[in-house]
Scaffold this active site. Structure first.
Site, PDB file in Angstrom:
ATOM      1  N   LYS A  30       0.839  -1.136  -0.220  1.00 24.70           N
ATOM      2  CA  LYS A  30      -0.089  -0.127  -0.016  1.00 24.70           C
ATOM      3  C   LYS A  30       0.798   1.316  -0.006  1.00 24.70           C
ATOM      4  O   LYS A  30       0.698   2.087  -0.910  1.00 24.70           O
ATOM      5  CB  LYS A  30      -1.143  -0.102   1.263  1.00 24.70           C
ATOM      6  CG  LYS A  30      -1.520   1.459   1.556  1.00 24.70           C
ATOM      7  CD  LYS A  30      -2.299   1.360   2.758  1.00 24.70           C
ATOM      8  CE  LYS A  30      -1.756   1.901   4.014  1.00 24.70           C
ATOM      9  NZ  LYS A  30      -1.707   3.277   4.199  1.00 24.70           N
ATOM     10  N   ASN A  31       1.800   1.088   0.674  1.00 28.34           N
ATOM     11  CA  ASN A  31       2.435   2.494   1.104  1.00 28.34           C
ATOM     12  C   ASN A  31       3.512   2.989  -0.073  1.00 28.34           C
ATOM     13  O   ASN A  31       3.924   4.001  -0.209  1.00 28.34           O
ATOM     14  CB  ASN A  31       3.149   2.529   2.361  1.00 28.34           C
ATOM     15  CG  ASN A  31       2.249   2.716   3.607  1.00 28.34           C
ATOM     16  OD1 ASN A  31       1.123   3.126   3.085  1.00 28.34           O
ATOM     17  ND2 ASN A  31       2.472   2.515   4.731  1.00 28.34           N
ATOM     18  N   CYS A  44      -5.458   8.242   8.691  1.00 25.06           N
ATOM     19  CA  CYS A  44      -5.407   7.849  10.112  1.00 25.06           C
ATOM     20  C   CYS A  44      -5.011   8.789  11.385  1.00 25.06           C
ATOM     21  O   CYS A  44      -4.238   9.619  10.896  1.00 25.06           O
ATOM     22  CB  CYS A  44      -4.631   6.428  10.457  1.00 25.06           C
ATOM     23  SG  CYS A  44      -5.389   5.281   9.432  1.00 25.06           S
ATOM     24  N   ARG A  76       0.195  15.105  13.149  1.00 26.24           N
ATOM     25  CA  ARG A  76       0.985  14.610  12.153  1.00 26.24           C
ATOM     26  C   ARG A  76       1.476  15.955  11.223  1.00 26.24           C
ATOM     27  O   ARG A  76       0.843  16.189   9.970  1.00 26.24           O
ATOM     28  CB  ARG A  76       0.471  13.616  11.103  1.00 26.24           C
ATOM     29  CG  ARG A  76      -0.011  12.298  11.888  1.00 26.24           C
ATOM     30  CD  ARG A  76      -0.925  11.479  11.162  1.00 26.24           C
ATOM     31  NE  ARG A  76      -0.149  10.614  10.167  1.00 26.24           N
ATOM     32  CZ  ARG A  76      -0.657   9.773   9.251  1.00 26.24           C
ATOM     33  NH1 ARG A  76      -1.739   9.205   9.373  1.00 26.24           N
ATOM     34  NH2 ARG A  76       0.189   8.988   8.545  1.00 26.24           N
ATOM     35  N   ASP A 122       3.439   0.785  12.285  1.00 23.86           N
ATOM     36  CA  ASP A 122       2.163  -0.178  11.736  1.00 23.86           C
ATOM     37  C   ASP A 122       1.837  -1.265  12.197  1.00 23.86           C
ATOM     38  O   ASP A 122       0.562  -1.606  12.025  1.00 23.86           O
ATOM     39  CB  ASP A 122       2.323   0.013  10.201  1.00 23.86           C
ATOM     40  CG  ASP A 122       2.379   1.337   9.466  1.00 23.86           C
ATOM     41  OD1 ASP A 122       2.032   2.240  10.284  1.00 23.86           O
ATOM     42  OD2 ASP A 122       2.728   1.600   8.297  1.00 23.86           O
ATOM     43  N   ARG A 173      -9.502   0.398   3.660  1.00 23.26           N
ATOM     44  CA  ARG A 173      -8.327   1.610   2.932  1.00 23.26           C
ATOM     45  C   ARG A 173      -7.215   0.668   2.704  1.00 23.26           C
ATOM     46  O   ARG A 173      -6.429   1.081   1.514  1.00 23.26           O
ATOM     47  CB  ARG A 173      -8.265   2.635   3.760  1.00 23.26           C
ATOM     48  CG  ARG A 173      -9.423   3.679   3.958  1.00 23.26           C
ATOM     49  CD  ARG A 173      -8.798   4.889   4.820  1.00 23.26           C
ATOM     50  NE  ARG A 173      -7.670   4.867   4.418  1.00 23.26           N
ATOM     51  CZ  ARG A 173      -6.785   5.264   5.329  1.00 23.26           C
ATOM     52  NH1 ARG A 173      -6.992   5.745   6.591  1.00 23.26           N
ATOM     53  NH2 ARG A 173      -5.405   5.568   4.972  1.00 23.26           N
TER      54      ARG A 173
HETATM   55  N1  EPU Z   1       7.031  14.295  11.197  1.00 24.39           N
HETATM   56  C1  EPU Z   1       7.324  15.509  11.633  1.00 24.39           C
HETATM   57  N2  EPU Z   1       7.183  16.482  10.791  1.00 24.39           N
HETATM   58  C2  EPU Z   1       6.972  16.241   9.293  1.00 24.39           C
HETATM   59  C3  EPU Z   1       6.566  14.823   9.058  1.00 24.39           C
HETATM   60  C4  EPU Z   1       6.562  13.891  10.085  1.00 24.39           C
HETATM   61  O1  EPU Z   1       7.617  15.842  12.916  1.00 24.39           O
HETATM   62  O2  EPU Z   1       7.178  17.117   8.359  1.00 24.39           O
HETATM   63  C5  EPU Z   1       6.821  13.329  12.365  1.00 24.39           C
HETATM   64  C6  EPU Z   1       5.544  12.546  12.444  1.00 24.39           C
HETATM   65  O3  EPU Z   1       4.645  13.307  13.432  1.00 24.39           O
HETATM   66  C7  EPU Z   1       5.863  11.333  13.036  1.00 24.39           C
HETATM   67  C8  EPU Z   1       7.133  10.832  12.599  1.00 24.39           C
HETATM   68  O4  EPU Z   1       7.872  12.178  12.103  1.00 24.39           O
HETATM   69  O5  EPU Z   1       5.929  11.273  14.682  1.00 24.39           O
HETATM   70  C9  EPU Z   1       7.224   9.828  11.388  1.00 24.39           C
HETATM   71  O6  EPU Z   1       6.164  10.272  10.259  1.00 24.39           O
HETATM   72  P1  EPU Z   1       6.116  10.004   8.785  1.00 24.39           P
HETATM   73  O7  EPU Z   1       6.266  11.275   8.097  1.00 24.39           O
HETATM   74  O8  EPU Z   1       7.386   9.150   8.410  1.00 24.39           O
HETATM   75  O9  EPU Z   1       5.028   9.328   8.533  1.00 24.39           O
HETATM   76  P2  EPU Z   1       3.880   9.369   7.198  1.00 24.39           P
HETATM   77  O10 EPU Z   1       4.803   9.670   6.032  1.00 24.39           O
HETATM   78  O11 EPU Z   1       2.946  10.430   7.309  1.00 24.39           O
HETATM   79  C10 EPU Z   1       4.186   6.748   6.653  1.00 24.39           C
HETATM   80  C11 EPU Z   1       3.105   5.678   6.479  1.00 24.39           C
HETATM   81  C12 EPU Z   1       2.333   5.401   7.804  1.00 24.39           C
HETATM   82  C13 EPU Z   1       3.284   5.057   8.693  1.00 24.39           C
HETATM   83  C14 EPU Z   1       4.553   6.074   8.971  1.00 24.39           C
HETATM   84  C15 EPU Z   1       5.500   5.623   9.835  1.00 24.39           C
HETATM   85  C16 EPU Z   1       2.473   5.969   4.279  1.00 24.39           C
HETATM   86  C17 EPU Z   1       1.553   6.653   3.059  1.00 24.39           C
HETATM   87  N3  EPU Z   1       2.162   6.357   5.428  1.00 24.39           N
HETATM   88  O12 EPU Z   1       3.369   7.965   7.229  1.00 24.39           O
HETATM   89  O13 EPU Z   1       1.456   4.491   7.652  1.00 24.39           O
HETATM   90  O14 EPU Z   1       2.583   4.701  10.012  1.00 24.39           O
HETATM   91  O15 EPU Z   1       5.124   6.486   7.760  1.00 24.39           O
HETATM   92  O16 EPU Z   1       6.074   4.622   9.415  1.00 24.39           O
HETATM   93  O17 EPU Z   1       3.548   5.524   3.616  1.00 24.39           O
HETATM   94  C18 EPU Z   1      -0.313   2.925   7.520  1.00 24.39           C
HETATM   95  O18 EPU Z   1      -0.129   2.208   6.740  1.00 24.39           O
HETATM   96  O19 EPU Z   1      -1.461   2.523   8.438  1.00 24.39           O
HETATM   97  C19 EPU Z   1       0.181   4.091   8.025  1.00 24.39           C
HETATM   98  C20 EPU Z   1      -0.228   5.015   8.850  1.00 24.39           C
END
Ligand code: EPU
Length: 429
Positions: A22-23, A117, A122, A305, A397
């Protein structure tokens, strides 16, 4: 709205084919707009998030041809809009990858602040800091992130936190920037490597994906490409944890075992038997699971996750286990419903203490988000009696035919329509 009705006390048995990630898929699809030519993407999971992403591309003007359930041909030559529609974007977080890909293509993008989610705050400060370093100005107006640049120019960017989303967005924008970009302290997840391979097949020059530093030499010549999505390590891990938690025996098929090392190690630590072959992993549960500590970290650590299903596994291990959630502030949405099912869990800040060993009992519960939903489904399969799980649209999803795969492994699951009244015990939105 629909719910699952699950009759419990089943040990899952058999083999399950793992779908595409998915990701990865939700990053590859927006990346396709960097070219005018046709790209073919195969092994896409058949899930709501992928269907939403394809609808966003269609709405932007990309020509789409579905090739069966798991493949698509995209021709972005006629793409004209820089603003994906709010109604589609609000459905999923990864729609913010259009910030990077539309900025790369048009030098501007207007993307509504995305949904996704609810895992606590975030922020997207690292994305915006990266875009600014490449020369793009950003502003937030009426719930819309507006980005504009006369010319994107390569830069050295050090991320303050390791973020998958920020790494993806900056790879997309930098692929089309003039000169070299160096991204430091980046995410190293296999999905990042998959995206780099796809962009390179389209003509980008990206090196170092999978390490802490990614170097990108920008270009304005992108071609068509053909790409197969990597297997979903989170789906695979969910079935592996479910096999051990239900004391069953499951072979996950079509996986890359290297991507699953943290899960394999944790399962062995709690006493499950794990047999690793080049493309399959067999997990067999044991009666006396041992308690353990589980700490989430960015890859190659134990993935956040899989923390909710990992916690369900630990409820089956007699004794005290400690879970520490290091990635998100508020990722304990599943705990209240697990307690309703008889689990002994106490949350203190980022730590959850689990006194495991007693059996769970079926209850009416509600999936608060995608992975918590998967965790509650596993708990219901383990529990005595019947559970009803509402809000399963969260699970749809991100898991490709989840109940079909679980039924094949012996689970008793029925999908049924619900009324608001049916699901009044939980959060159905
Ligand atoms: N963060 C910041 N600033 C930013 C971006 C992130 O402080 O500008 C923080 C976030 O708050 C968090 C950490 O960095 O504490 C990691 O967040 P990340 O940006 O890596 O998460 P994401 O890209 O929003 C993806 C996956 C999530 C998965 C997370 C962590 C996708 C589409 N989503 O989210 O997947 O939990 O990385 O591995 O790739 C899921 O599949 O259920 C899901 C939520």
């Amino acid at each position: 709205m629909e719910k699952f009705i699950i009759k419990g006390k089943t040990a899952l048995q058999g083999s399950v084919r793992i779908s595409g990630s998915k990701n990865s898929a939700v990053a590859l699809l927006p990346a396709s707009v960097l070219t005018d030519s046709t790209v073919h993407i195969e092994n896409l999971p058949d899930i709501t998030d992928v269907r939403t992403m394809i609808s966003i591309l269609e709405d932007l003007g990309v020509k789409i041809r579905r090739r069966g359930r798991n493949a698509v041909e995209l021709t972005p030559g006629s793409l004209s809009k820089i603003a994906p529609s709010y109604d589609l974007v609000k459905k999923m977080r990864a729609s913010y990858y259009f910030m990077g890909s539309l900025l790369a293509r048009f030098g501007k993008a207007e993307v509504p602040i995305p949904g996704g989610c609810d895992l606590g705050p975030r922020p997207i400060d690292q994305h915006l800091k990266g875009f600014a370093a490449l020369g793009a100005k950003s502003s937030i107006e009426h719930g819309m992130i507006k980005l504009i640049s006369e010319k994107l120019v390569g830069a050295r960017i050090y991320f303050d936190v390791v973020s998958i989303g920020a790494t993806v967005n900056l790879m997309l924008a930098a692929a089309a920037a003039e000169g070299r970009t160096v991204l430091e302290n980046v995410a190293k997840e296999p999905e990042i490597v998959d995206l780099a391979n796809f962009l390179n097949a389209m003509g980008a020059s990206i090196r170092g994906a999978g390490t802490d530093v990614i170097r990108i030499d920008g270009t304005n010549k992108f071609s068509g490409a053909r790409h197969t999505v990597i297997p979903d390590r989170i789906e695979a891990g969910t079935f592996m944890l479910a096999a051990a938690a239900t004391r069953g025996s499951v072979v996950v098929d079509d996986v890359i075992p290297k991507h699953l090392e943290a899960i394999t190690a944790k399962l062995r630590e709690v006493g499950a038997i794990v047999e690793v072959e080049p493309e399959t992993i067999k997990v067999t549960g044991v009666a006396n699971l041992k308690p353990s500590d589980l700490k989430t970290f960015p890859y190659p650590g134990f993935p956040t996750d899989l923390q909710p299903p990992g916690m369900v596994l630990l409820t089956a291990a007699k004794g005290l286990s400690v879970v520490t959630e290091n990635v998100f502030d508020g990722r304990y949405n599943h705990v209240d419903d697990l307690k309703r099912m008889g689990a002994h869990i106490k949350v203190e800040g980022r730590t959850a203490l689990i006194e495991g060993g007693n059996s769970l009992s079926g209850a009416p519960v509600s999936a608060p988000d995608l992975r918590s939903g998967a965790a509650l489904i596993i708990a219901a399969i383990m529990a005595e009696g019947v559970s009803e799980i509402c809000a399963i649209e969260h699970v749809d999803r991100g898991y490709d035919r989840f109940e079909e795969k679980l039924i094949k492994l012996g689970a008793s699951i029925k999908r049924a329509k619900v009324t608001e009244l049916d699901c009044s015990t939980g959060n159905t939105e």
